[in-house]
Design a protein around this motif. Structure first.
Motif, PDB file in Angstrom:
ATOM      1  N   GLY A  82       0.818  -1.207   0.000  1.00  0.00           N
ATOM      2  CA  GLY A  82       0.000   0.000   0.000  1.00  0.00           C
ATOM      3  C   GLY A  82       0.852   1.256   0.000  1.00  0.00           C
ATOM      4  O   GLY A  82       2.084   1.199  -0.045  1.00  0.00           O
ATOM      5  N   PRO A  83       0.226   2.423   0.074  1.00  0.00           N
ATOM      6  CA  PRO A  83       0.976   3.683   0.004  1.00  0.00           C
ATOM      7  C   PRO A  83       1.959   3.882   1.153  1.00  0.00           C
ATOM      8  O   PRO A  83       2.966   4.561   0.980  1.00  0.00           O
ATOM      9  CB  PRO A  83      -0.118   4.753   0.007  1.00  0.00           C
ATOM     10  N   ILE A  84       1.689   3.288   2.332  1.00  0.00           N
ATOM     11  CA  ILE A  84       2.660   3.421   3.421  1.00  0.00           C
ATOM     12  C   ILE A  84       3.628   2.241   3.466  1.00  0.00           C
ATOM     13  O   ILE A  84       4.502   2.186   4.326  1.00  0.00           O
ATOM     14  CB  ILE A  84       1.977   3.588   4.793  1.00  0.00           C
ATOM     15  N   GLY A  85       3.456   1.289   2.548  1.00  0.00           N
ATOM     16  CA  GLY A  85       4.366   0.154   2.509  1.00  0.00           C
ATOM     17  C   GLY A  85       5.798   0.606   2.293  1.00  0.00           C
ATOM     18  O   GLY A  85       6.096   1.358   1.371  1.00  0.00           O
ATOM     19  N   GLY A  86       6.690   0.166   3.160  1.00  0.00           N
ATOM     20  CA  GLY A  86       8.091   0.546   3.045  1.00  0.00           C
ATOM     21  C   GLY A  86       8.485   1.743   3.879  1.00  0.00           C
ATOM     22  O   GLY A  86       9.665   2.115   3.916  1.00  0.00           O
ATOM     23  N   VAL A  87       7.519   2.365   4.561  1.00  0.00           N
ATOM     24  CA  VAL A  87       7.866   3.451   5.479  1.00  0.00           C
ATOM     25  C   VAL A  87       8.728   2.875   6.606  1.00  0.00           C
ATOM     26  O   VAL A  87       8.405   1.826   7.170  1.00  0.00           O
ATOM     27  CB  VAL A  87       6.588   4.106   6.048  1.00  0.00           C
ATOM     28  N   THR A  88       9.816   3.529   6.926  1.00  0.00           N
ATOM     29  CA  THR A  88      10.721   3.009   7.959  1.00  0.00           C
ATOM     30  C   THR A  88      10.583   3.734   9.291  1.00  0.00           C
ATOM     31  O   THR A  88      11.247   3.371  10.260  1.00  0.00           O
ATOM     32  CB  THR A  88      12.183   3.122   7.489  1.00  0.00           C
ATOM     33  N   GLN A  89       9.725   4.738   9.341  1.00  0.00           N
ATOM     34  CA  GLN A  89       9.582   5.516  10.572  1.00  0.00           C
ATOM     35  C   GLN A  89       8.494   4.967  11.488  1.00  0.00           C
ATOM     36  O   GLN A  89       8.351   5.425  12.617  1.00  0.00           O
ATOM     37  CB  GLN A  89       9.258   6.986  10.236  1.00  0.00           C
ATOM     38  N   TYR A  90       7.722   3.991  10.996  1.00  0.00           N
ATOM     39  CA  TYR A  90       6.600   3.480  11.781  1.00  0.00           C
ATOM     40  C   TYR A  90       6.592   1.957  11.692  1.00  0.00           C
ATOM     41  O   TYR A  90       6.714   1.384  10.603  1.00  0.00           O
ATOM     42  CB  TYR A  90       5.277   4.046  11.259  1.00  0.00           C
TER      43      TYR A  90
END
Length: 496
Positions: A82-90
């Motif tokens: 999804g759009p937040i997939g790969g976010v490393t801050q959460y």
């Protein structure tokens, strides 16, 4: 091994960086004719379907007809983050969703999975990958080279099939050096996936502390069986690396602030509440037993006096390696991806090997344990390893075994019908032997791998038991085996 690869197609693409979590481009691969192309995501699709499962289902809808079967070439395997997939801050943002027509249910299925493949595909320039068609050779590999911006389809005849070896081989083969191994992810399955309908997919990630490749599973619905039916051996992606804001989010400071708040709660509360960092999800096992929710002897019971033998404290103190940052995505502080290091395998083709075993998760402590009337962590851990590397779902396999064991004790099955296996509750040796037979596609293993619904139909056709009784004890919904909790109030949990 690499010298034996036969290149079938090479295709270069123009890299598109992410903007607010999207590239608005997806990768389409057709294995029948080796077509590779980019699809542009329409604005309406993006607004309505968002990403992940939504994108996967939309593309599957467009690709198939009402009468399409799971093993038809037009069926797809779609993998999207999804759009937040790969976010490393959460924490928890490394998941991706696999979508296909299921060989178990004959309708669409989705299965979520950790590991690095989904986010890495995004960082290579695509919101996800859509795979259609059937290859001509069952050693086919699709490689997304996000460093040189090209996609290759090739045959890889010499690499092993089972996942724990195959993933290691490809991480080593495509890494420039030891540090580069973390920039590769592999999707694979194993021998049992092509000999059953309950195949699953393994998604790899490199653990820099252990210096080993690890696996997370997209278990539900038989997508690994579809994978092998399409004659795929592996999907590989390689990227230059991961850094702070590759998703180019709208407000990085807001995500970072909430991520820090969540991480603080984990540090302060986890040891007294969920114990995820020391036990993973296995901490739920004893809670389920306390509240009469632990599946025992094919869901006949919800607790057992021997459940203390599989208490999460046993796994914590004797098996799970402690003090490791056991996250399956970069920046995830839940650390719930526990592992058993240097575990000596005692049976089957890998007897004598010392391996890293993933988990077990809470579902697996019961599916490969209490649901069979077995309360032996060593049996659970070894079965967990073999289910993973053979490429079959631990949840479905456990529920199948519970059904078969109750059938055996009720006289529906006997040693003649099982090929000499005494499948009574508690017989760990017979359960392990049957698992190996599934991987070989031999004997009663070929029958057991059909899944509970088709087993009920098969036994009825053979005249082996009362259909109403088998319907009562065969724990499946629309062909998908129940997950590992006694779903007293929630029917939705039955397909969990």
């Amino acid at each position: 091994m690499k010298e034996a690869h036969k290149l079938l197609k090479e295709w270069s693409y123009e890299f598109t960086p992410l903007d607010k979590g999207y590239t608005d481009k997806t990768l389409y691969v057709n294995l029948s004719d080796n077509t590779i192309k980019v699809k542009t995501v329409p604005a309406e699709m993006k607004e309505k379907f968002i990403g992940g499962k939504g994108y996967g289902l939309r593309y599957l809808w467009d690709a198939t007809k009402p009468d399409t079967k799971w093993n038809d070439p037009e069926n797809e395997i779609n993998i999207f983050s999804g759009p937040i997939g790969g976010v490393t801050q959460y924490s928890g943002a490394g998941k991706s969703l696999c979508v296909s027509l299921s060989p178990q249910t004959d309708i669409p299925i989705d299965s979520n999975v950790g590991g690095h493949y989904g986010p890495f595909v995004k960082f290579a320039g695509f919101d996800g990958i859509e795979i259609q068609g059937k290859a001509k050779n069952d050693n086919t590999v699709v490689f997304i080279d996000g460093v040189n911006h090209k996609v290759e389809i090739f045959e890889a005849p010499e690499e092993p099939l089972d996942s724990h070896h195959l993933a290691e081989v490809f991480h080593e083969m495509y890494a420039d050096d030891e540090k580069d191994r973390k920039n590769i992810s592999v999707v694979s399955t194993g021998a049992a996936a092509e000999n059953s309908l309950i195949g699953m997919l393994n998604f790899s990630f490199f653990d820099p502390k252990r210096k080993m490749v690890r696996l997370k599973q997209a278990g539900r619905g038989g997508i690994g069986t579809v994978f092998r039916d399409k004659k795929l051996k592996a999907l590989i992606v390689k990227i230059p690396g991961v850094k702070g804001n590759l998703n180019n989010v709208v407000d990085l400071s807001a995500i970072s602030e909430r991520g820090k708040r969540f991480n603080k709660e984990m540090r302060e509360l986890d040891d007294s509440q969920a114990e995820m960092r020391t036990k993973g999800t296995a901490h739920i096992t004893n809670i389920m037993n306390d509240y009469d929710l632990l599946p025992v002897n094919n869901f006949k019971l919800g607790s057992h006096t021997d459940a203390d033998k599989i208490h999460s404290n046993i796994y914590k103190e004797k098996y799970f390696t402690q003090g490791m940052p056991d996250g399956c995505w970069i920046g995830c502080n839940m650390s719930c991806a526990k592992g058993v290091d240097n575990y000596l395998i005692r049976s089957g083709p890998y007897a004598g090997e010392k391996v890293l075993v993933e988990g077990p998760e809470y579902e697996t402590t019961s599916s490969l344990g209490s649901i069979m009337g077995i309360f032996n962590p060593d049996f659970t851990i070894e079965s967990n390893f073999y289910c993973d590397t053979y490429g079959i779902c631990t949840i479905s396999w456990g529920t199948i075994m519970g059904f078969l064991m109750e059938c055996f004790e009720a006289g529906i099955l006997n040693e003649e019908r099982t090929g000499g296996l005494k499948l009574n509750f508690g017989n760990a040796d017979a359960a392990m032997e049957l698992l190996h037979l599934v991987a070989k596609g031999e004997g009663f293993g070929k029958i057991a791998g059909m899944g509970v619904r088709k087993l009920k139909q098969y036994f009825e056709e053979k005249g082996w038991g009362d259909p109403k009784f088998m319907q009562d004890i065969g724990m499946e919904n629309k062909g998908l085996e129940y997950s590992q909790y006694v779903s007293k109030e929630s029917l939705a949990q039955q397909g969990g």
